[in-house]
Design an enzyme around this catalytic site. Structure first.
Site, PDB file in Angstrom:
ATOM      1  N   ASP A 409     111.273 -25.481 -72.535  1.00 53.75           N
ATOM      2  CA  ASP A 409     112.660 -25.251 -72.639  1.00 53.75           C
ATOM      3  C   ASP A 409     111.871 -25.496 -75.030  1.00 53.75           C
ATOM      4  O   ASP A 409     110.873 -25.303 -74.836  1.00 53.75           O
ATOM      5  CB  ASP A 409     113.082 -26.215 -73.076  1.00 53.75           C
ATOM      6  CG  ASP A 409     114.796 -26.477 -73.472  1.00 53.75           C
ATOM      7  OD1 ASP A 409     115.302 -26.205 -74.225  1.00 53.75           O
ATOM      8  OD2 ASP A 409     115.907 -27.458 -73.706  1.00 53.75           O
ATOM      9  N   GLU A 412     111.494 -20.733 -78.270  1.00 51.95           N
ATOM     10  CA  GLU A 412     112.162 -19.398 -79.257  1.00 51.95           C
ATOM     11  C   GLU A 412     110.984 -19.229 -80.120  1.00 51.95           C
ATOM     12  O   GLU A 412     110.639 -17.708 -80.352  1.00 51.95           O
ATOM     13  CB  GLU A 412     113.207 -19.463 -79.803  1.00 51.95           C
ATOM     14  CG  GLU A 412     114.451 -19.535 -79.018  1.00 51.95           C
ATOM     15  CD  GLU A 412     114.685 -20.759 -77.967  1.00 51.95           C
ATOM     16  OE1 GLU A 412     115.013 -21.215 -76.534  1.00 51.95           O
ATOM     17  OE2 GLU A 412     114.035 -22.242 -78.701  1.00 51.95           O
ATOM     18  N   ASP A 492     121.666 -22.956 -74.100  1.00 56.80           N
ATOM     19  CA  ASP A 492     123.083 -24.333 -74.084  1.00 56.80           C
ATOM     20  C   ASP A 492     124.444 -23.848 -73.956  1.00 56.80           C
ATOM     21  O   ASP A 492     125.044 -24.098 -75.494  1.00 56.80           O
ATOM     22  CB  ASP A 492     122.762 -24.986 -75.330  1.00 56.80           C
ATOM     23  CG  ASP A 492     121.353 -25.597 -75.366  1.00 56.80           C
ATOM     24  OD1 ASP A 492     121.153 -25.631 -74.418  1.00 56.80           O
ATOM     25  OD2 ASP A 492     121.077 -25.797 -76.258  1.00 56.80           O
TER      26      ASP A 492
END
Length: 831
Positions: A409, A412, A492
């Site tokens: 997770d 990015e 999300d």
């Protein structure tokens, strides 16, 4: 003929003049024309610009444009080396060439390209010359009024990208909405679809890029990047399935996942203690809700530091995992990529990373530090193969403890307390990667591939630690080609009816973009869903590749039993249906690993010619929320799931069955043929009254679906016969694939593949069960066959030309019989 003479002359020259060798590498240039013929394409020079168009296959072109004499570095994070260096023979034609599928012409003055198929249809055409603005560039293509656009991964909004514009820059987009852009992934690939013909376009550029499908101009679409190479691929179908498979040829197919990862998965941020995790597992088994995985979010860690364990909350992690394994649960652990900056504290990931020089740097050479969940953190330099190898070793203890899956997770990468929510653009990465020059690169170039290389490091590291076991890696951020390493989810999302509705086009476009294994947080991540919303979401997610119920800290409980027994019973029923369909789903997974074809599919992928004018019927108002689960099941939730009104379902061909009842669908014809009579080959429309305990699912006529007896996990061996549901219709076929679901033994023949076919003839129904292929043993001894849409006259069954003397059971919509399966093949006739 002239091109052939030129090539012959060049070969003679090479025999007698070694100096000609250098010229031959580039090709043959017509005097003063600026056009050079290559063995697989053409290179054109206009002023300071060079354009090279080459054929990698008869249906695949690569186009590169650069300034000056020296072409840019020929390397790619996305495209496989064997594909990038492939070559097809071409025939020269003026300032262009022809393959066996395509004709290419380049204007020598403007470098504008026109690509046609051999029937003369324009596949792609430049609308204006490529535009440069410093290091940035933009490419413009003509945009016919009836052309549609799909792909770009899970960008929000409608399935069709027409009249939309997008930025590709991986972004932590908590609580993203329908208009939010950019979000987590950058997949610079799209498919055009016009009048039944499809073409793929991949821009192989990792810098911040953008795609405009009609916002700037009503007659042209465009794409470009802030910097980096002008390097893109155009590949012709003409069918959309061929485009998807060619994209997989370019960027790779997803690996066959472990079977358990296709089961129901329960998660939240966070199950705070070991006792709570075991409580959830015990409740799932007590309530007989099939499930295969439980997730541990960051609170299992000490102070949110990756690769640590909070021993107060999880005093015996290996013992807990062993208990869960005994109940057939697999544990998936989050391992964010940020490493806590804990110098001098004995934190092994930091100490070993510093010792190996594995973290990205500031321009002055110091290690970059950014704030994330653990506080000040450092970030691995995943563009170095040495760093990826080091990262893989960090999983050794967790794998030894029995964890089976890992969740990357925040990659990015997300960084707190910065205006851009990520690293500064001048942070320095070092590229040490086969195929690339050894060099440094700024974060502006590497940002969009950083998450993919994180998941690559995890996947490859797990392969090294346990070469016989298939890894399961789930990533949030990725780039084109990332499907080679990880499954993904949409990030999300929110607990709202609109986010449930948004999920289908996001997953469809992810599937078209290479990610066959994807899902969304079931029930929504941000917020607490109403009981009805959670129920409906669990229903729909039962027909999606990754089925994970997940929510954030501070929200209400979101497990399947929340909301009372009535809601739980409905949810259990749909999860059970998923497990009964596991033979079908796993067969689709194996197909995806070979071909790249997605599991969740838009209707036009299977039915490109369904509409009379051959437009993609998914864009019709009547096809709002529909999607295909593999080629044979059509799932039709409400297009606006919170509305109470009846709604229309558009079926893309005339022969369908109700999955739940087996009844043949009676629906209204949508159109008439050229004579004014009803067109029986046109799509059908039916009207549905929504009910919370029902989800319309339809089976294509001519399908043979394999189903298994219900189990509580995929680790259990089903008890009883394999069921074949035969839905009479044209081209009646089906198949089944099985293996051990966990190892790579299938690569050495330890698999089971069975093909099925049926035909209705004057003397009855003929069903053929193929001989078992491969060495993996079947779990069944008998096959129960249920036939829908055809009624026997005598009710007599013969197998391999012998009277089988088996009873035939009749129901309202079907009849059934059971025959033994010895693996040698069965030819069945029912009279």
């Amino acid at each position: 003929m002239r091109a052939n003479i030129s090539i012959f002359a060049m070969m003679i020259g090479l025999l007698f003049c070694p100096a000609a060798l250098a010229q031959s590498a580039a090709g043959t240039q017509a005097a003063g024309s600026g056009v050079t013929a290559l063995s697989n394409g053409i290179e054109v020079r206009a002023a300071e610009l060079h354009e090279q168009v080459v054929a990698l296959r008869d249906d695949v072109l690569r186009i590169r444009i650069w300034h000056g004499q020296t072409p840019p570095e020929d390397a790619s994070w996305a495209v496989l080396p064997e594909s990038r260096h492939a070559s097809a023979s071409v025939s020269a034609e003026g300032s262009g060439f022809r393959t066996r599928d395509l004709a290419v012409q380049v204007d020598p003055q403007t470098l504008m390209i026109t690509i046609r198929d051999l029937d003369g249809n324009i596949v792609q055409q430049d609308a204006r010359p490529v535009h440069f603005d410093g290091d940035a560039f933009r490419i413009y293509k003509t945009m016919p009024l009836d052309e549609h656009y799909f792909g770009l991964g899970d960008k929000t909004g409608p399935l069709d990208r027409r009249n939309e514009a997008f930025t590709l820059w991986n972004t932590d987009a908590y609580r993203f909405q329908e208009s939010t852009d950019p979000i987590y992934k950058s997949i610079p690939y799209f498919m055009t679809f016009r009048a039944g013909r499809a073409t793929g376009v991949l821009l192989d550029n990792t810098w911040r890029s953008s795609f405009d499908f009609g916002k700037e101009s009503a007659t042209a679409y465009s794409f470009g990047a802030d910097a980096g190479p002008v390097d893109y691929y155009v590949f012709y179908g003409p069918s959309p399935k061929q485009v998807v498979e060619t994209y997989a040829w370019l960027t790779g197919t997803p690996p066959l996942p472990p079977l358990w990862s296709l089961g129901f998965q329960q998660s939240r941020y966070s199950y705070m203690t070991q006792d709570r995790v075991l409580e959830i597992a015990n409740r799932l088994r007590h309530d007989r809700i099939p499930a295969d995985a439980i997730y541990l979010d960051i609170d299992y860690q000490e102070h949110n530091r990756p690769f640590t364990v909070n021993r107060k909350a999880f005093p015996d992690l290996p013992g807990m995992i062993a208990q869960l394994k005994a109940e057939n649960f697999h544990v998936v652990m989050i391992t964010d990529l940020h490493i806590a900056d804990c110098r001098g504290s004995g934190y092994a990931p930091y100490d070993s990373g510093m010792a190996g020089d594995h973290f990205v740097k500031n321009p002055d050479g110091s290690v970059y530090v950014g704030v994330v969940w653990p506080g000040p953190s450092v970030f691995p330099d995943f563009t170095r193969q040495q760093t990826r190898a080091w990262w893989g070793t960090l999983y050794r203890e967790f794998r030894h403890d029995g964890a089976d899956g890992f969740w990357n997770d925040m990659n990015e990468p997300s960084v707190f307390n910065t205006p851009t929510h990520t690293m500064p653009l001048d942070v320095v990465h070092r590229i040490d990667e086969p195929g690339f020059a050894l060099r440094t690169a700024t974060h502006a170039e590497i940002h969009n591939v950083y998450g993919m290389e994180n998941s690559r490091a995890t996947f490859e590291g797990l392969r090294v630690l346990d070469p016989q076991s298939r890894p399961f890696v789930l990533t949030r951020a990725t780039y084109a080609g990332g499907q080679r390493y990880a499954a993904t989810w949409t990030g999300d999302n929110s607990s709202s009816w609109n986010h449930l509705r948004m999920t289908t086009p996001m997953l469809e476009n992810l599937g078209l973009s290479g990610f066959a294994f994807s899902g969304a947080d079931v029930g929504g991540y941000a917020g607490t869903p109403s009981p009805a919303l959670l129920t409906r979401w669990i229903e729909v997610a039962a027909f999606q590749p990754i089925d994970r119920d997940h929510t954030e800290k501070g929200t209400g409980d979101q497990e399947p039993w929340v909301g009372g027994e009535e809601q739980e019973a409905i949810r259990r029923h749909f999860i059970e249906t998923r497990y009964q369909l596991m033979p079908y789903l796993y067969t689709l997974a194996e197909e995806a690993s070979r071909t790249g074809l997605p599991i969740v599919r838009p209707l036009f992928l299977e039915f490109p010619d369904a509409a009379p004018d051959r437009h993609p019927i998914d864009v019709d108002a009547g096809a709002g929320g529909e999607f295909l689960f593999g080629p044979d099941l059509l799932v039709a939730p409400q297009p606006y799931p919170d509305e109470l009104d009846d709604y229309s379902v558009e079926l893309p061909s005339p022969d369908w069955y109700d999955f739940w009842t087996g009844e043949r669908v009676k629906a209204a014809l949508n159109s008439v043929d050229s004579t004014g009579l009803p067109d029986h080959n046109a799509p059908l429309t039916l009207h549905v009254a929504p009910r919370l305990d029902q989800l319309p699912v339809y089976v294509r006529g001519g399908s043979i679906l394999p189903l298994a007896p219900l189990t509580q996990s995929t680790n259990e061996t089903p008890e009883g016969p394999l069921t074949l549901r035969v839905y009479a219709g044209d081209s009646c076929t089906g198949d089944l694939y099985q293996d051990d679901g966990k190892s790579y033994d299938f690569q050495h023949g330890a698999y089971l593949r069975v093909k099925f076919s049926c035909e209705v003839a004057a003397d009855g129904l003929h069903l053929h069960v193929g001989a078992h292929e491969g060495s993996y043993p079947a779990w069944w001894k008998d096959i129960r066959t249920e036939v829908y849409g055809w009624k026997p006259q005598k009710g007599e069954v013969s197998a391999n030309s012998k009277d089988a003397s088996v009873p035939v059971s009749r129901a309202a919509q079907s009849f059934s019989f059971i025959l033994p399966d010895d693996g040698k093949g069965i030819a069945v006739t029912v009279e």
